[in-house]
Scaffold this active site. Structure first.
Site, mmCIF file in Angstrom:
data_model
loop_
_atom_site.group_PDB
_atom_site.id
_atom_site.type_symbol
_atom_site.label_atom_id
_atom_site.label_comp_id
_atom_site.label_asym_id
_atom_site.label_seq_id
_atom_site.Cartn_x
_atom_site.Cartn_y
_atom_site.Cartn_z
ATOM 1 N N ASN A 117 0.808 -1.225 0.000
ATOM 2 C CA ASN A 117 0.000 0.000 0.000
ATOM 3 C C ASN A 117 0.838 1.271 0.000
ATOM 4 O O ASN A 117 0.461 2.259 -0.621
ATOM 5 C CB ASN A 117 -0.999 -0.017 1.168
ATOM 6 C CG ASN A 117 -0.318 -0.019 2.513
ATOM 7 O OD1 ASN A 117 0.697 -0.684 2.712
ATOM 8 N ND2 ASN A 117 -0.857 0.724 3.433
ATOM 9 N N GLY B 198 2.126 -6.116 7.150
ATOM 10 C CA GLY B 198 1.232 -6.748 6.190
ATOM 11 C C GLY B 198 -0.032 -7.198 6.894
ATOM 12 O O GLY B 198 -0.420 -6.654 7.936
ATOM 13 N N SER B 199 -0.655 -8.221 6.348
ATOM 14 C CA SER B 199 -1.953 -8.654 6.867
ATOM 15 C C SER B 199 -1.803 -9.417 8.186
ATOM 16 O O SER B 199 -0.757 -10.022 8.461
ATOM 17 C CB SER B 199 -2.630 -9.556 5.837
ATOM 18 O OG SER B 199 -1.841 -10.717 5.634
ATOM 19 N N GLU C 217 3.575 -5.434 12.237
ATOM 20 C CA GLU C 217 2.643 -4.311 12.025
ATOM 21 C C GLU C 217 1.553 -4.828 11.103
ATOM 22 O O GLU C 217 1.795 -5.042 9.917
ATOM 23 C CB GLU C 217 3.372 -3.127 11.377
ATOM 24 C CG GLU C 217 4.564 -2.628 12.167
ATOM 25 C CD GLU C 217 4.191 -1.981 13.481
ATOM 26 O OE1 GLU C 217 3.017 -1.584 13.640
ATOM 27 O OE2 GLU C 217 5.055 -1.887 14.357
ATOM 28 N N CYS D 124 -3.113 1.745 6.295
ATOM 29 C CA CYS D 124 -3.476 1.012 7.515
ATOM 30 C C CYS D 124 -4.090 1.938 8.549
ATOM 31 O O CYS D 124 -4.786 1.474 9.447
ATOM 32 C CB CYS D 124 -2.255 0.309 8.080
ATOM 33 S SG CYS D 124 -0.871 1.433 8.328
ATOM 34 N N GLU E 108 7.492 0.515 15.857
ATOM 35 C CA GLU E 108 8.510 1.066 14.971
ATOM 36 C C GLU E 108 8.684 2.543 15.312
ATOM 37 O O GLU E 108 7.932 3.108 16.096
ATOM 38 C CB GLU E 108 8.082 0.896 13.513
ATOM 39 C CG GLU E 108 7.932 -0.565 13.114
ATOM 40 C CD GLU E 108 7.684 -0.752 11.619
ATOM 41 O OE1 GLU E 108 6.646 -0.276 11.124
ATOM 42 O OE2 GLU E 108 8.525 -1.370 10.955
HETATM 43 P P1 NAD Z 1 0.271 -9.499 2.950
HETATM 44 O O1 NAD Z 1 0.312 -10.001 4.346
HETATM 45 O O2 NAD Z 1 -0.412 -10.274 1.929
HETATM 46 O O3 NAD Z 1 1.763 -9.302 2.416
HETATM 47 C C1 NAD Z 1 2.706 -8.461 3.059
HETATM 48 C C2 NAD Z 1 4.099 -8.951 2.735
HETATM 49 O O4 NAD Z 1 4.290 -10.203 3.367
HETATM 50 C C3 NAD Z 1 4.351 -9.188 1.254
HETATM 51 O O5 NAD Z 1 5.683 -8.837 0.952
HETATM 52 C C4 NAD Z 1 4.139 -10.688 1.112
HETATM 53 O O6 NAD Z 1 4.819 -11.255 0.027
HETATM 54 C C5 NAD Z 1 4.702 -11.165 2.434
HETATM 55 N N1 NAD Z 1 4.196 -12.461 2.889
HETATM 56 C C6 NAD Z 1 2.954 -12.987 2.728
HETATM 57 N N2 NAD Z 1 2.885 -14.209 3.262
HETATM 58 C C7 NAD Z 1 4.099 -14.469 3.807
HETATM 59 C C8 NAD Z 1 4.663 -15.574 4.497
HETATM 60 N N3 NAD Z 1 3.968 -16.693 4.743
HETATM 61 N N4 NAD Z 1 5.945 -15.499 4.910
HETATM 62 C C9 NAD Z 1 6.664 -14.389 4.688
HETATM 63 N N5 NAD Z 1 6.202 -13.322 4.002
HETATM 64 C C10 NAD Z 1 4.934 -13.352 3.582
HETATM 65 O O7 NAD Z 1 -0.277 -7.997 3.070
HETATM 66 P P2 NAD Z 1 -0.589 -6.999 1.874
HETATM 67 O O8 NAD Z 1 -1.876 -7.424 1.263
HETATM 68 O O9 NAD Z 1 0.630 -6.830 1.052
HETATM 69 O O10 NAD Z 1 -0.793 -5.624 2.673
HETATM 70 C C11 NAD Z 1 -2.014 -5.178 3.174
HETATM 71 C C12 NAD Z 1 -2.075 -5.421 4.654
HETATM 72 O O11 NAD Z 1 -1.011 -4.737 5.306
HETATM 73 C C13 NAD Z 1 -3.337 -4.877 5.279
HETATM 74 O O12 NAD Z 1 -3.832 -5.827 6.188
HETATM 75 C C14 NAD Z 1 -2.864 -3.637 6.021
HETATM 76 O O13 NAD Z 1 -3.628 -3.261 7.130
HETATM 77 C C15 NAD Z 1 -1.495 -4.045 6.439
HETATM 78 N N6 NAD Z 1 -0.679 -2.889 6.745
HETATM 79 C C16 NAD Z 1 -0.355 -2.640 8.054
HETATM 80 C C17 NAD Z 1 0.405 -1.526 8.374
HETATM 81 C C18 NAD Z 1 0.791 -1.225 9.791
HETATM 82 O O14 NAD Z 1 1.643 -0.393 10.013
HETATM 83 N N7 NAD Z 1 0.188 -1.868 10.777
HETATM 84 C C19 NAD Z 1 0.856 -0.685 7.358
HETATM 85 C C20 NAD Z 1 0.502 -0.974 6.043
HETATM 86 C C21 NAD Z 1 -0.254 -2.092 5.737
#
Ligand code: NAD
Length: 478
Positions: free
Chosen positions: A149, A225-226, A247, A281, A459
């Site tokens: 994002n 990520g998620s 995060e 996020c 962070e």
């Molecule tokens: P995602 O979890 O699908 O992917 C994030 C990253 O993790 C990618 O680089 C992906 O390739 C990697 N990944 C996925 N599965 C993995 C695994 N099993 N092992 C290691 N790496 C893995 O998330 P997304 O769809 O890219 O991002 C959106 C999500 O991120 C939303 O839920 C959003 O709320 C969250 N987000 C959180 C923050 C925060 O600061 N809390 C900031 C931005 C986005």
């Protein structure tokens, strides 16, 4: 067609098995390039390079490390336009957002931590019979995994403090938006980052990401990520006793009271709802309004939202660009369908937008929904798109209960001029971040992160440098 490569030991290199993934431009829905579909062997090579580079990088005088990281910051700003164009094309966000938010912030991340490393200090503890001091030593090789994002913004938010603290990095940017991280590697080289200090492996989470998390030589994982992927990563890394910063997702409440500064609140709430197509996020996707203000707010908010222009990311007239992928486009639309099934009323938006000349792009009208119960999936689950819900409330206590009644706890926004109420809410909100009468105003020294299903760890500022170092206590008998 552009072909992205891995970056290992200071050089761009093809993935060992020669496999690639398609990279899509969300604005047009077409493939414009390829990126490596890396596997464990690529991760092994990157970790080996990082391990070899670590002793010299960790031992480098802080002033010298500062100069190099500062040069990275300057290199990012020198390439502002090219990076902004790449970010916009790769993610679908408006060029204006990439130019004014994403790329300047990526430069600032390096500038901030280049300076911070000069001031980083540890504690000492004195007693008549003893003197103890704490060493904060870099960990070694660390993994930085980031989402799509805010691609370069969030990637550098991890990489900069990791390098500043004296670690060597293997990065894994999102496979959905790999382009600006790819360009960053060249900037790193030109800034004088020694070979092996920063490495990058592209590919999917389950293959490349998981190999990084599982690698025994990787001492810490900083992940954004998620919640789903974060929980999986925690399950893999925790038994290996790695340091973990997670995060994760959010479903942030925006609490609006009748005594607020109305115009500022309204203007900011439009932004906090739909900035970056709602794919931040920190976006406030659950809007709760004190009942006496509810109808007026609804009318004014829907009028403002209906006037937002969805269009090509490169057009200066566009307020919203495309959402990041076909999968995400389908997911957001499925939640809008679900909202109707769950009894919600669509006040505006609620459908894809056909942008002339970009008919296959992934555009969704900013959507406002009312009438959903607190226990519906659309209120409880993260949608992460241009969709917000409206609900009225009557008392401070009810507002707090509704705000806290989801599994997430990243941030909350409060709009009021009542001091007693502000303290009541800021004290009771189950989130890591509270904005009062503002939104997304960031001071990089402040701790950033969430509670509950929004993650663990913080962070920013000293928290980041502490995460990327190991403490060791030394005690002298006097
Ligand atoms: P995602 O979890 O699908 O992917 C994030 C990253 O993790 C990618 O680089 C992906 O390739 C990697 N990944 C996925 N599965 C993995 C695994 N099993 N092992 C290691 N790496 C893995 O998330 P997304 O769809 O890219 O991002 C959106 C999500 O991120 C939303 O839920 C959003 O709320 C969250 N987000 C959180 C923050 C925060 O600061 N809390 C900031 C931005 C986005």
């Amino acid at each position: 067609m552009s072909t992205i490569q891995n970056f290992i030991n200071g050089q761009y290199s093809a993935p060992i098995h020669g496999q690639y993934l398609d990279n899509y431009a969300p604005a047009s829905g077409t493939v414009y390039g390829q990126l490596p579909d890396s596997g464990p062997e690529d991760v092994d090579a990157a970790v080996a390079a990082a391990e070899a580079a670590f002793p010299a990088w960790a031992a480098m005088p802080p002033e010298q490390r500062h100069d190099i990281l500062h040069a990275v910051s300057e290199g990012i700003m020198a390439n502002l336009e090219a990076l902004a164009e790449a970010e916009s094309m790769d993610s679908g966000k408006t060029l204006r957002t990439a130019r004014t938010v994403d790329i300047p912030r990526a430069a600032l991340n390096f500038k901030f931590f280049a300076t911070a490393l000069l001031h980083f200090a540890a504690e000492s503890h004195h007693q008549p019979q003893s003197l103890s001091y704490t060493l904060r030593q870099p960990l070694g090789v660390v993994g930085c995994i980031s989402p799509w994002n805010l691609p370069l913004y969030l990637f550098t938010w991890k990489v900069a403090p990791a390098l500043a603290a004296g670690n060597c990095v293997v990065g894994k940017p999102s496979e959905v938006t790999p382009l600006t991280a790819h360009l960053l590697a060249d900037i790193m080289n030109k800034a004088g980052v020694p070979p092996g200090v920063f490495n990058m492996v592209h590919g999917t989470g389950p293959r490349a990401g998981e190999a990084l998390v599982r690698h025994p030589k990787v001492k810490a994982i900083s992940f954004t990520g998620s919640t789903r992927a974060g929980a999986h990563i925690a399950g893999v890394a925790a038994p290996m006793f790695k340091k973990l910063s997670l995060e994760l997702g959010g479903k942030n409440p925006n609490l609006i009271f009748a005594d607020c500064d109305y115009d500022k609140m309204l203007e900011t709430t439009v932004r906090s709802s739909f900035n970056n197509q709602g794919q931040i996020c920190l976006c406030g996707s659950r809007i709760y309004v004190e009942r006496p203000l509810y109808e007026k707010f609804k009318t004014d908010f829907v009028a403002r939202v209906s006037a937002l222009k969805v269009g090509a990311p490169t057009s200066p007239a566009s307020d919203l660009g495309a959402v990041v992928s076909k999968m995400h486009f389908d997911k957001v639309l499925s939640y809008i369908d679900l909202a109707i099934e769950e009894g919600g009323t669509i006040l505006c938006g609620g459908a894809p937008v056909m942008v002339p000349g970009h008919e296959n792009g992934w555009y969704i009208a900013p959507t406002v929904i009312e009438g959903l119960g607190q226990n519906t999936r659309c209120i409880q689950e993260e949608i992460f798109g241009p969709v917000v819900t409206l609900q009225p409330f009557d008392t401070d206590e009810e507002a707090l209960a509704l705000a806290n009644d989801v599994p997430y706890g990243l941030s909350a926004t409060v709009w009021t001029n009542n001091l007693r109420r502000t303290h009541f809410l800021t004290n009771g909100l189950q989130t890591g971040i509270v904005w009062v009468n503002t939104w997304m105003l960031r001071d990089l020294r402040t701790p950033f992160g969430g509670v509950k299903n929004s993650g663990v760890g913080r962070e920013g500022g000293w928290d980041a440098l502490r995460f990327f170092t190991e403490t060791k206590n030394v005690t002298y008998g006097l």
